[in-house]
Design a protein around this motif. Structure first.
Motif, PDB file in Angstrom:
ATOM      1  N   PRO A 367       0.805  -1.217   0.000  1.00 14.43           N
ATOM      2  CA  PRO A 367       0.000   0.000   0.000  1.00 14.43           C
ATOM      3  C   PRO A 367       0.843   1.275   0.000  1.00 14.43           C
ATOM      4  O   PRO A 367       0.330   2.347  -0.272  1.00 14.43           O
ATOM      5  N   TYR A 368       2.154   1.146   0.292  1.00  8.63           N
ATOM      6  CA  TYR A 368       3.018   2.335   0.340  1.00  8.63           C
ATOM      7  C   TYR A 368       3.391   2.805  -1.068  1.00  8.63           C
ATOM      8  O   TYR A 368       3.374   3.987  -1.362  1.00  8.63           O
ATOM      9  N   LEU A 371       0.214   4.013  -4.084  1.00  7.74           N
ATOM     10  CA  LEU A 371      -0.502   5.289  -4.114  1.00  7.74           C
ATOM     11  C   LEU A 371       0.445   6.413  -4.520  1.00  7.74           C
ATOM     12  O   LEU A 371       1.558   6.493  -4.014  1.00  7.74           O
ATOM     13  N   ILE A 377      -6.012  11.825  -1.609  1.00  6.93           N
ATOM     14  CA  ILE A 377      -6.756  10.568  -1.649  1.00  6.93           C
ATOM     15  C   ILE A 377      -7.962  10.698  -2.581  1.00  6.93           C
ATOM     16  O   ILE A 377      -8.266   9.784  -3.355  1.00  6.93           O
ATOM     17  N   PRO A 420      -1.183  10.423   0.861  1.00  5.20           N
ATOM     18  CA  PRO A 420      -0.874   9.057   1.337  1.00  5.20           C
ATOM     19  C   PRO A 420       0.060   8.985   2.547  1.00  5.20           C
ATOM     20  O   PRO A 420      -0.115   8.124   3.405  1.00  5.20           O
ATOM     21  N   HIS A 421       1.053   9.899   2.627  1.00  3.47           N
ATOM     22  CA  HIS A 421       2.032   9.805   3.720  1.00  3.47           C
ATOM     23  C   HIS A 421       1.409  10.061   5.095  1.00  3.47           C
ATOM     24  O   HIS A 421       2.028   9.786   6.120  1.00  3.47           O
ATOM     25  N   GLN A 427      -4.595   1.807   6.807  1.00  6.04           N
ATOM     26  CA  GLN A 427      -5.442   2.833   6.186  1.00  6.04           C
ATOM     27  C   GLN A 427      -5.172   2.946   4.689  1.00  6.04           C
ATOM     28  O   GLN A 427      -6.091   3.088   3.888  1.00  6.04           O
ATOM     29  N   ARG A 428      -3.902   2.846   4.307  1.00  6.88           N
ATOM     30  CA  ARG A 428      -3.567   2.904   2.872  1.00  6.88           C
ATOM     31  C   ARG A 428      -4.161   1.722   2.120  1.00  6.88           C
ATOM     32  O   ARG A 428      -4.582   1.859   0.969  1.00  6.88           O
ATOM     33  N   GLN A 429      -4.180   0.560   2.781  1.00  4.86           N
ATOM     34  CA  GLN A 429      -4.763  -0.604   2.112  1.00  4.86           C
ATOM     35  C   GLN A 429      -6.265  -0.404   1.931  1.00  4.86           C
ATOM     36  O   GLN A 429      -6.833  -0.812   0.913  1.00  4.86           O
TER      37      GLN A 429
END
Length: 529
Positions: A367-368, A371, A377, A420-421, A427-429
Motif C-alpha cells: 500500500p506504500y 498510491l 486521496i 498518502p504519507h 489505512q492505505r490498504q
C-alpha cells in the motif's frame, strides 16, 4: 543471569508530542526478547534509539540505555560507531532498501568486517564466504560477486543476517525480519536465527507483529502500544494468561479461525482460465539471443464463480502474481484463454479491452508504493472514475461518491483531502480497496493485500472484504502465501509451485486432507500459536 541491555525510563518526543513514554525493559545474555505491537506503537523507534540512529527531529527527553552497564547516551558518536556492528548489530525490516544496489553483496559484508576487525583482504574474503555458508546461502564463493537484484527476498534476508553477524556482536536487533517472506522461507530464516543464537549464545531483540513467530522464537515478551509498554512476561505465562486487555485482543486476532466458509462447488464461472502459459525468454551473449525460457505460468486452468473467492497460494516466484497481471492483460506473451463473462480477453484489442478494465480491478500488495504521493486521496480514487468514465462525470457528484466510499471502507470524510504519507499501512490498504471499488468492478484481484499488515488491522481488512463481497456480489482472486487466513476468506484454493497447480479444491478439503507433498510442506511451515 546478567543483563546485556537495560532500557531505563526512556522517553522520546518530537516538538511537544511524546512518542515513547518512559519505557523500561531488560534483555539477559543469551535471551530472545520479543517486542510486539501494532505499526506505530514505537517498536522500531525503540530499536533506533538503542542504535543511536534517531532522526534529528526526535529528542530523548528522559531515560538511558545501558549496554553491559555502560550508558550508550554518554559516549561520543565516534565511540558509538565502534559499538554499532561490533557489539550491537541490526537486521532491518526491508532487505531490498537496506542493501546497496550498486555494490556486490560480498563487498557489503566485507565493508563491515574491514571497519571493525582489521583483517587482511584474503582473510576478509574467506570470512565473508564462511558467513554466507553459515546462513545457508548456496554457492557462497560465486554469490560473493552478485548484486542484490540477483537474489530472492529470502536470499537478501540471509545476506542481511550474515552482515549483522560478521563481527560477532553480543546483541542482535531483528526488526520484522520475516514480514515479507513466504512461510517456507520464513521457517528457514527463523530456524537459522535460532541455531546461530544457540551456537553463539547471542542475545536477540526480536521486533514483530506476528504472534506465531513470537510463540516459536521468544523467551520473554513485551507488548507495546502508543509508545508505552503494557505488559512484560515469560512466553509460557504470556500465552497461558495475558494480563492486559490489549494483549488478549492481539492473541485473539492472531489465532487462525478454525471455521471454514460453508462452500459448495458452483459450475457457472465469471472467470475461466484454460491452459494459460506465460513464458519469458532468457537472453544471453552479445547479441542477446534467446537460449531458453522461464516458465512463469505453465499450463494452468482455474475457475472463479460469481460472488465467490478463489485463493491462490504458493511461494514467491511460483507464478501467482503473473496470473493476476495476465488476467488484467498487462502481459503480452500469453498462451491459452482467459474468458471473463463469456468473452475471451486474450483475443481483444486494447480499445476493445477498455470496458473490461472497470470490471476487473486489483488491490496491490504494497500500500506504500501503490498510491501516488503527489495526489490527494480524493484525486487518487477519482482518477479511475474519470479515465474509465464510470458514473456521472460531474465533479461534485464524484466527490460525494468518493466520500461515501471512504466511509464504507472504514475511513472518514476529511481523509478525502489528505495525502498518502499521512496514513498508516492499514489505512492505505483501505484506500486501495476504495480505489478498486470506485469503478464498480465484478472481480477484484487481491495480490497479497494483508502481508504487510498487523494482525488486528489484517482482521479488519479481511472482514471488510467479506462484507463487501456479500453486499455487492463481488468475486475475488485472493493471492497469498499466508495459509492461516484462507479458511475464512476463500471458498476454493489452488496451490501453485514453479508455474503449475499442484493441488486444487474446496478450502476445507485441501487444508484438512491435503494430498500433495508440497501443500503439506506449506501447511507445516506456517508458525502456530
Amino acid at each position: 543471569m546478567k543483563n546485556i541491555l537495560t532500557v531505563k525510563n526512556l522517553s522520546l518526543k518530537v516538538q511537544n508530542q511524546e512518542l515513547l513514554k518512559s519505557i523500561s525493559f531488560e534483555i539477559k545474555r543469551g535471551e530472545i526478547f520479543a517486542l510486539v505491537g501494532e505499526s506505530g506503537s514505537g517498536k522500531s523507534l525503540t530499536s533506533l534509539a538503542i542504535m543511536r540512529l534517531l532522526p534529528d527531529a526526535l529528542s530523548v527527553s528522559s531515560g538511558d540505555i545501558l549496554l553491559n552497564d555502560d550508558s550508550l547516551f554518554s559516549i561520543s558518536e565516534f565511540d558509538m560507531q565502534k559499538v554499532r556492528g561490533r557489539q550491537i548489530a541490526m537486521i532491518f525490516q526491508e532487505p531490498m532498501t537496506a542493501l546497496n544496489p550498486v555494490m556486490t553483496i560480498g563487498e557489503q559484508v566485507a565493508e563491515v568486517i574491514r571497519l571493525h576487525l582489521g583483517l587482511s583482504e584474503g582473510e576478509i574474503n574467506a570470512k565473508v564466504v564462511e558467513l554466507f555458508e553459515e546462513v545457508g546461502l548456496k554457492d557462497a564463493k560465486e554469490r560473493y560477486a552478485w548484486y542484490p537484484h540477483q537474489l530472492s527476498g529470502g536470499q537478501k534476508q540471509r545476506v542481511m543476517i550474515s552482515m549483522a553477524l560478521a563481527c560477532e556482536p553480543e546483541l542482535l536487533i531483528a526488526d520484522e525480519p520475516t514480514t515479507a517472506l513466504d512461510v517456507t522461507i520464513q521457517a528457514q530464516v527463523l530456524a537459522l536465527l535460532k541455531e546461530i543464537q544457540k551456537k553463539r549464545s547471542l542475545s536477540i531483540l526480536f521486533i514483530t507483529h506476528d504472534m506465531g513467530v513470537v510463540a516459536q522464537m521468544a523467551d520473554t515478551i513485551a507488548v507495546m502500544r502508543y509508545g508505552e509498554i503494557l505488559e512484560i512476561a515469560k512466553k509460557e505465562d504470556f500465552f497461558r494468561n495475558p494480563t492486559h486487555p490489549y494483549s488478549q485482543s492481539l492473541l485473539k486476532d492472531a489465532l487462525p479461525s478454525k471455521e471454514f466458509r460453508h462452500s459448495e462447488k458452483v459450475q457457472d464461472a465469471l472467470l475461466e482460465i484454460k491452459d494459460l502459459k506465460v513464458y519469458f525468454p532468457i537472453k544471453k551473449g552479445f547479441f542477446k539471443r534467446t537460449v531458453g525460457h522461464t516458465k512463469a505460468v505453465d499450463g494452468i486452468s482455474l475457475n472463479i464463480p460469481k460472488g465467490k473467492t478463489l485463493a491462490l497460494v504458493g511461494e514467491s516466484g511460483s507464478g501467482k502474481s503473473t496470473i493476476g497481471t495476465s488476467i488484467l492483460q498487462l502481459i503480452e506473451s500469453t498462451e491459452g484463454s482467459i474468458v471473463f463473462d463469456g468473452v475471451d480477453l486474450t483475443k481483444l484489442s486494447q480499445k476493445e479491452l477498455l470496458p473490461y478494465r472497470k470490471k476487473v480491478q486489483i488491490i496491490f500488495q504494497d500500500p506504500y508504493s501503490a498510491l501516488n504521493p503527489r495526489m490527494t486521496i480524493g484525486e487518487i480514487i477519482r482518477e479511475g472514475m474519470v479515465s474509465l468514465k464510470v458514473g456521472l462525470q460531474d465533479k461534485r457528484v464524484q466527490d460525494m461518491v468518493i466520500k461515501d466510499l471512504l466511509v464504507k471502507v472504514g475511513l472518514e470524510f476529511e481523509h478525502f483531502y489528505r495525502y498518502p504519507h499521512e496514513f498508516s499501512g492499514g489505512q492505505r490498504q483501505r484506500i486501495g480497496i476504495a480505489r478498486a471499488l470506485a469503478v464498480e468492478p465484478e472481480l477484484i484481484i487481491c495480490d497479497e493485500p494483508t502481508s504487510a499488515l498487523d494482525v488486528s488491522v489484517r482482521a479488519q481488512v479481511l472482514e471488510l472484504l467479506k462484507s463487501l463481497q456479500e453486499e455487492k456480489g463481488l468475486s475475488y482472486l485472493f493471492i497469498t502465501h499466508d495459509l492461516s487466513i484462507i479458511r475464512t476468506i476463500a471458498d476454493e484454493v489452488a496451490v501453485m509451485k514453479e508455474g503449475k497447480i499442484v493441488e486444487q479444491g474446496l478450502v476445507e478439503e485441501v487444508m484438512e486432507n491435503s494430498q500433495d507433498e508440497y501443500t503439506k510442506k506449506l501447511l507445516a511451515s506456517a508458525p502456530l500459536l
